[in-house]
Scaffold this motif. Structure first.
Motif, PDB file in Angstrom:
ATOM      1  N   LYS A   1       0.825  -1.203   0.000  1.00  0.00           N
ATOM      2  CA  LYS A   1       0.000   0.000   0.000  1.00  0.00           C
ATOM      3  C   LYS A   1       0.863   1.258   0.000  1.00  0.00           C
ATOM      4  N   ALA A   2       1.945   1.244   0.779  1.00  0.00           N
ATOM      5  CA  ALA A   2       2.824   2.413   0.846  1.00  0.00           C
ATOM      6  C   ALA A   2       3.488   2.676  -0.498  1.00  0.00           C
ATOM      7  N   THR A   3       3.905   1.612  -1.181  1.00  0.00           N
ATOM      8  CA  THR A   3       4.531   1.780  -2.493  1.00  0.00           C
ATOM      9  C   THR A   3       3.558   2.402  -3.478  1.00  0.00           C
ATOM     10  N   GLY A   4       2.309   1.936  -3.461  1.00  0.00           N
ATOM     11  CA  GLY A   4       1.305   2.533  -4.334  1.00  0.00           C
ATOM     12  C   GLY A   4       1.066   3.994  -4.000  1.00  0.00           C
ATOM     13  N   SER A   5       1.062   4.324  -2.714  1.00  0.00           N
ATOM     14  CA  SER A   5       0.852   5.710  -2.301  1.00  0.00           C
ATOM     15  C   SER A   5       2.010   6.596  -2.750  1.00  0.00           C
ATOM     16  N   ILE A   6       3.222   6.057  -2.717  1.00  0.00           N
ATOM     17  CA  ILE A   6       4.386   6.822  -3.167  1.00  0.00           C
ATOM     18  C   ILE A   6       4.259   7.131  -4.655  1.00  0.00           C
TER      19      ILE A   6
END
Length: 294
Positions: free
Chosen positions: A88-93
């Motif tokens: 999820k964090a990678t997608g948000s980045i």
């Protein structure tokens, strides 16, 4: 404030002409890190309120502190998405990076690479500011380097000018209000506070050596607002009061202040401070008593 008089020489006029670096006026992008964070593209403020834009601005702040350095996905996750899963964090980045590119270059055609934000493989990003960017943080470093170079060359007037310009910036307001970034900002904040303190120390010493008492005392008092127990500043102020007059009571108060510095910080090698205290006591005790009114 720096004590430049009407007889200023040609070399100092050159320094004065650099009071505002041309790049600050000519740069397409100007970022201000001391005080409330803000970025201007020409005359327009970059970024508005909103969750995505706030995360994009968070990335921009970090990139401006680390220009040209590859930043890993893991580093950026720790910066802005520490509680999210990696996926999820990678997608948000990726979403925040897209938003950042559009914020900085709203006319960037779809599918074109950003002029500033670059991706290396799948795990690293870096920010290349180039000549289009100016930041007050970079300007402070430039001014301090100029000051040190002039200092080493024995050009005390020019050194005072540049050190004075460093202290004119509100370095203590570095990213004002950014509590969430406090742990990561600490090394950068320490760096700018150190530049500020080192500049004040050199200004005190240089103005003292030049016999410019007023300027010397100004920076000594400013140093005490940064570090109330700075030995150099306290000694310079006490010496000035003892040498240039003042009541016995004032000298006694200065002596008490210096002694409190020694008690708080330890005796160490502060023999000069102790000697000055003893001198203050002697001169205070030998000063004539003030006449009492009838």
């Amino acid at each position: 404030m720096i004590g430049l008089d009407t007889s200023i020489d040609a070399e100092t006029r050159v320094a004065s002409s650099e009071l505002i670096h041309p790049r600050e006026q000519e740069a397409s992008y100007r970022a201000y890190l001391f005080g409330p964070f803000r970025v201007l593209h020409d005359q327009e403020v970059v970024g508005q309120r909103g969750h995505r834009r706030e995360k994009a601005l968070l990335l921009l702040k970090w990139f401006l502190l680390n220009p040209g350095r590859p930043c890993s996905i893991d580093e950026l996750i720790d910066l802005g998405w520490p509680q999210a899963t990696r996926e999820k964090a990678t997608g948000s980045i990726h979403v925040a990076m897209h938003c950042l590119r559009r914020m900085l270059e709203p006319d960037l055609p779809p599918g074109h690479d950003s002029s500033f934000v670059h991706r290396s493989g799948n795990t690293f990003y870096r920010f290349e500011a180039g000549q289009e960017w100016w930041t007050d943080a970079d300007e402070v470093v430039r001014l301090f380097d100029r000051a040190r170079a002039s200092d080493r060359q024995g050009d005390s007037r020019r050194a005072c000018f540049y050190y004075g310009r460093v202290t004119a910036y509100p370095l203590h307001r570095f990213f004002e209000g950014e509590e969430a970034l406090e742990p990561r900002l600490a090394p950068y904040r320490t760096r700018y506070e150190t530049l500020h303190s080192q500049s004040l120390v050199r200004l005190i010493r240089l103005h003292r050596d030049r016999g410019e008492l007023e300027e010397c005392l100004e920076y000594a008092y400013r140093m005490l607002t940064v570090n109330p127990y700075n030995e150099l500043a306290a000694t310079v102020i006490a010496e000035a009061h003892i040498t240039h007059g003042g009541s016995a009571h004032a000298r006694q108060r200065l002596c008490t202040f210096l002694q409190s510095c020694v008690r708080r910080l330890g005796n160490g090698n502060r023999t000069d401070v102790l000697a000055l205290c003893e001198r203050a006591v002697r001169e205070a005790s030998s000063a004539p008593e003030p006449r009492r009114p009838n």
